[in-house]
Scaffold this motif. Structure first.
Motif, PDB file in Angstrom:
ATOM      1  N   ASP A 148       3.863   2.250   3.692  1.00  0.00           N
ATOM      2  CA  ASP A 148       3.795   3.132   2.520  1.00  0.00           C
ATOM      3  C   ASP A 148       2.970   2.499   1.415  1.00  0.00           C
ATOM      4  O   ASP A 148       2.124   3.152   0.804  1.00  0.00           O
ATOM      5  CB  ASP A 148       5.197   3.446   1.985  1.00  0.00           C
ATOM      6  CG  ASP A 148       5.966   4.418   2.849  1.00  0.00           C
ATOM      7  OD1 ASP A 148       5.347   5.091   3.697  1.00  0.00           O
ATOM      8  OD2 ASP A 148       7.197   4.492   2.663  1.00  0.00           O
ATOM      9  N   PHE A 149       3.238   1.211   1.155  1.00  0.00           N
ATOM     10  CA  PHE A 149       2.485   0.502   0.118  1.00  0.00           C
ATOM     11  C   PHE A 149       0.992   0.481   0.437  1.00  0.00           C
ATOM     12  O   PHE A 149       0.158   0.842  -0.406  1.00  0.00           O
ATOM     13  CB  PHE A 149       3.009  -0.930  -0.029  1.00  0.00           C
ATOM     14  CG  PHE A 149       2.119  -1.802  -0.867  1.00  0.00           C
ATOM     15  CD1 PHE A 149       2.049  -1.620  -2.238  1.00  0.00           C
ATOM     16  CD2 PHE A 149       1.347  -2.784  -0.281  1.00  0.00           C
ATOM     17  CE1 PHE A 149       1.209  -2.407  -3.021  1.00  0.00           C
ATOM     18  CE2 PHE A 149       0.517  -3.586  -1.046  1.00  0.00           C
ATOM     19  CZ  PHE A 149       0.436  -3.396  -2.416  1.00  0.00           C
ATOM     20  N   LEU A 150       0.641   0.079   1.654  1.00  0.00           N
ATOM     21  CA  LEU A 150      -0.777  -0.026   2.011  1.00  0.00           C
ATOM     22  C   LEU A 150      -1.486   1.328   1.971  1.00  0.00           C
ATOM     23  O   LEU A 150      -2.629   1.417   1.531  1.00  0.00           O
ATOM     24  CB  LEU A 150      -0.925  -0.667   3.390  1.00  0.00           C
ATOM     25  CG  LEU A 150      -0.523  -2.137   3.461  1.00  0.00           C
ATOM     26  CD1 LEU A 150      -0.510  -2.607   4.906  1.00  0.00           C
ATOM     27  CD2 LEU A 150      -1.466  -2.982   2.620  1.00  0.00           C
ATOM     28  N   PHE A 151      -0.800   2.372   2.412  1.00  0.00           N
ATOM     29  CA  PHE A 151      -1.428   3.691   2.437  1.00  0.00           C
ATOM     30  C   PHE A 151      -1.427   4.372   1.069  1.00  0.00           C
ATOM     31  O   PHE A 151      -2.040   5.415   0.906  1.00  0.00           O
ATOM     32  CB  PHE A 151      -0.769   4.575   3.503  1.00  0.00           C
ATOM     33  CG  PHE A 151      -1.356   4.349   4.874  1.00  0.00           C
ATOM     34  CD1 PHE A 151      -2.183   5.295   5.456  1.00  0.00           C
ATOM     35  CD2 PHE A 151      -1.114   3.172   5.567  1.00  0.00           C
ATOM     36  CE1 PHE A 151      -2.752   5.081   6.694  1.00  0.00           C
ATOM     37  CE2 PHE A 151      -1.679   2.944   6.805  1.00  0.00           C
ATOM     38  CZ  PHE A 151      -2.498   3.895   7.380  1.00  0.00           C
ATOM     39  N   SER A 152      -0.772   3.764   0.090  1.00  0.00           N
ATOM     40  CA  SER A 152      -0.790   4.327  -1.262  1.00  0.00           C
ATOM     41  C   SER A 152      -1.855   3.678  -2.150  1.00  0.00           C
ATOM     42  O   SER A 152      -2.080   4.139  -3.267  1.00  0.00           O
ATOM     43  CB  SER A 152       0.584   4.170  -1.916  1.00  0.00           C
ATOM     44  OG  SER A 152       0.835   2.812  -2.228  1.00  0.00           O
TER      45      SER A 152
END
Length: 79
Positions: A23-27
């Protein structure tokens, strides 16, 4: 490094678990920018692959990917 400067609760890592890290990387802006032309199902499939790849780096402290970074600065003296 941050605690002596007065920071409290500082931690490093990508997330609490592989889902959180994905989630962090794709945000992040760079990831969103590079995926902007893809449809939602393709992005979901990529996210699942990234999540699966991050799973092996899950520790009790969260997702931690081993590595090192050198931050080097220099100045060129004027003649």
């Amino acid at each position: 490094m941050l605690t002596p400067g007065g920071a409290a609760g500082a931690r490093a890592g990508f997330g609490a678990d592989a889902d959180d890290a994905a989630d962090f990387l794709f945000s992040t802006g760079p990831t969103r920018h590079n995926l902007r032309s893809l449809d939602g199902s393709t992005i979901a499939a990529l996210r699942a692959e990234v999540r699966d790849a991050l799973a092996e780096f899950t520790t009790p402290l969260g997702v931690r990917i081993p590595g090192a970074v050198w931050l080097v600065t220099a100045t060129r003296p004027s003649n």
